[in-house]
Design a protein around this motif. Structure first.
Motif, short mmCIF file in Angstrom:
data_model
loop_
_atom_site.label_atom_id
_atom_site.label_comp_id
_atom_site.label_asym_id
_atom_site.label_seq_id
_atom_site.Cartn_x
_atom_site.Cartn_y
_atom_site.Cartn_z
N LYS A 116 0.87 -1.12 -0.09
CA LYS A 116 0.03 -0.16 -0.06
C LYS A 116 0.70 1.15 -0.01
CE LYS A 116 -4.19 -1.37 2.28
NZ LYS A 116 -4.92 -1.37 3.78
N LYS A 119 2.46 1.47 -3.06
CA LYS A 119 1.47 2.10 -4.29
C LYS A 119 1.35 3.64 -4.19
CE LYS A 119 -3.28 1.05 -6.14
NZ LYS A 119 -3.15 0.96 -7.20
N ASN A 124 0.03 5.73 -7.47
CA ASN A 124 -1.24 4.86 -7.54
C ASN A 124 -1.05 3.89 -8.77
OD1 ASN A 124 -3.22 4.24 -6.27
ND2 ASN A 124 -4.38 6.14 -6.82
N ALA A 125 0.37 3.42 -9.16
CA ALA A 125 0.64 2.49 -10.26
C ALA A 125 -0.37 1.35 -9.98
CB ALA A 125 2.03 2.18 -10.13
N PRO A 126 -0.82 0.49 -11.14
CA PRO A 126 -1.45 -0.64 -11.25
C PRO A 126 -0.89 -1.81 -10.21
CG PRO A 126 -0.72 -0.18 -13.26
CD PRO A 126 -0.21 0.69 -12.47
N TRP A 127 -1.65 -2.56 -9.47
CA TRP A 127 -1.21 -3.51 -8.85
C TRP A 127 -0.41 -4.57 -9.18
CZ3 TRP A 127 -1.31 -3.26 -3.70
CH2 TRP A 127 -2.24 -2.16 -3.17
N TYR A 128 -0.68 -4.99 -10.56
CA TYR A 128 0.11 -5.77 -11.04
C TYR A 128 1.68 -5.46 -11.29
CZ TYR A 128 0.75 -3.67 -15.68
OH TYR A 128 0.77 -2.85 -16.68
N LYS A 129 1.68 -4.05 -11.64
CA LYS A 129 2.98 -3.77 -11.94
C LYS A 129 3.80 -3.50 -10.46
CE LYS A 129 4.84 0.29 -14.64
NZ LYS A 129 4.83 1.55 -14.91
#
Ligand code: SF4
Length: 366
Positions: A116, A119, A124-129
């Motif tokens: 978190k 991120k 706020n980069a995407p979770w997969y990244k």
């Protein structure tokens, strides 16, 4: 936003990889030097431990390089580490640095808390990244620790002194530069092969010494005058149970699932200490008991004023398991000559003890 995190061992290599994958502006702290320590000592309250002082020195040096968001790992356990982020933030503000301090409470929030924070820092980069970046950083840590374990074995028995260290430093550089998993795997394989091919003394039977104590001083060689390397030069094989890759694996993922790697150590310490006393004091005692028949001796690293390790230091001589322990108090007053003299005397004692044991066994056999 420019991010900075203090040093502990080779963690910066993994952090660099994670933040680079996420396009986060990360300022790696310069390696710890006397200047780092002097800065930390100058601006710290006197009675605080060396991890506080060195990490404060790191923060000043990263702030000088332009970092404005500083991340301090911390927890609300028994140790005062939980207060360090706030105190250091106040000191840095008083010194005129316009920084924001983020406390990373890994002990409470585990992996979820960590990602978190990443991120948030990564816009706020995407979770997969985030997960891919984290996994890449963790793979670097794994590679470093696998190579380091081998270096600990080769160092005391190599014919040409310094070869393992040279390869280790080259491996760190190549791992740091690896941009993808394939390159990383190739680098790891190459250096493991090269270390396995180092010419060693086949007759050597090195002493085995465990290095234990407080997490930070065990993992940050600058804070302990690189005792592992010095022991290696004296022909000692070092064993250590604390590695950054294991710590992250367990504390982030396995501990929340109820798998505690320290259960065995805590159980071993139980007859002498029945509860956690903060920091790593409980584990220091457990390590002595657990490895009594496996190690020739133990080097116990304890930061000056660290209450958990002071308790451990006082309990250790009272255990039935009577393996010799050398406690080294780490602080800004320690000198390289002082540490080396004590290590040499300790190794001498262990050698005599081993010789005496062999002679006794031979007499009994006759
Ligand atoms: S365990 Fe000891 S040395 Fe480590 S942060 Fe806590 S008080 Fe300081």
């Amino acid at each position: 936003m420019r991010i900075g995190i203090p040093h502990i061992g080779n963690l910066y290599i993994a952090l660099k990889a994670i933040f680079k994958k996420l396009d986060v502006d990360y300022v790696a702290p310069p390696l710890n030097t006397r200047r780092t320590l002097s800065l930390g000592v100058k601006y710290s309250p006197e009675g605080l431990c060396v991890p506080f002082k060195l990490t404060l020195g790191n923060f000043i040096e990263i702030a000088e390089l332009g970092a404005d968001t500083l991340i301090m790992p911390g927890s609300y356990g028994t140790c005062r580490l939980g207060y360090y982020a706030k105190t250091q933030e106040q000191i840095l503000h008083d010194l005129g640095y316009n920084i924001k301090m983020v406390q990373m409470g890994v002990s409470e929030q585990k992996f979820l808390g960590l990602v978190k924070i990443i991120k948030e820092l990564a816009n706020n980069a995407p979770w997969y990244k985030i997960l891919l970046a984290y996994s890449f950083g963790h793979k670097k840590l794994n590679a470093i620790d696998r190579i380091e374990r081998l270096v600990q074995k080769v160092r005391p028995v190599e014919i040409e002194k310094g070869t393992a260290n040279k390869l280790y430093n080259m491996a760190l550089k190549s791992i740091d530069e690896a941009e993808d998993v394939r390159t990383l795997k190739a680098v790891e394989k190459e250096y493991i092969d090269r270390l396995n091919r180092v010419e060693i003394d086949p007759e050597a039977e090195p002493l085995i010494v465990g290095v234990t104590g407080e997490f930070y001083v065990v993992l940050e060689p600058f804070s302990n005058y690189d005792v592992e390397n010095e022991l290696g030069k004296l022909g000692v094989e070092v064993r250590r149970t604390t590695f950054m890759s294991d710590w992250t694996k367990f504390s982030m993922f396995l501990n929340p699932l109820g798998i505690d790697e320290k259960d065995r150590i805590h159980k071993a310490a139980m007859p002498y200490l029945k509860r956690d006393i903060g920091g790593d004091g409980w584990e220091s005692i457990g390590e002595k008991v657990l490895h009594n028949n496996e190690y020739d001796g133990i080097v116990h690293l304890a930061p000056f004023t660290c209450m958990p390790e002071i308790i451990a230091q006082n309990i250790m001589p009272t255990t039935r398991e009577n393996i010799p322990v050398l406690t080294i108090i780490c602080d800004e007053q320690m000198t390289k000559t002082g540490v080396l003299t004590r290590l040499e005397a300790f190794v001498d004692l262990l050698n005599r003890k081993r010789r005496a044991g062999t002679e006794t066994r031979q007499r009994v056999a006759v």
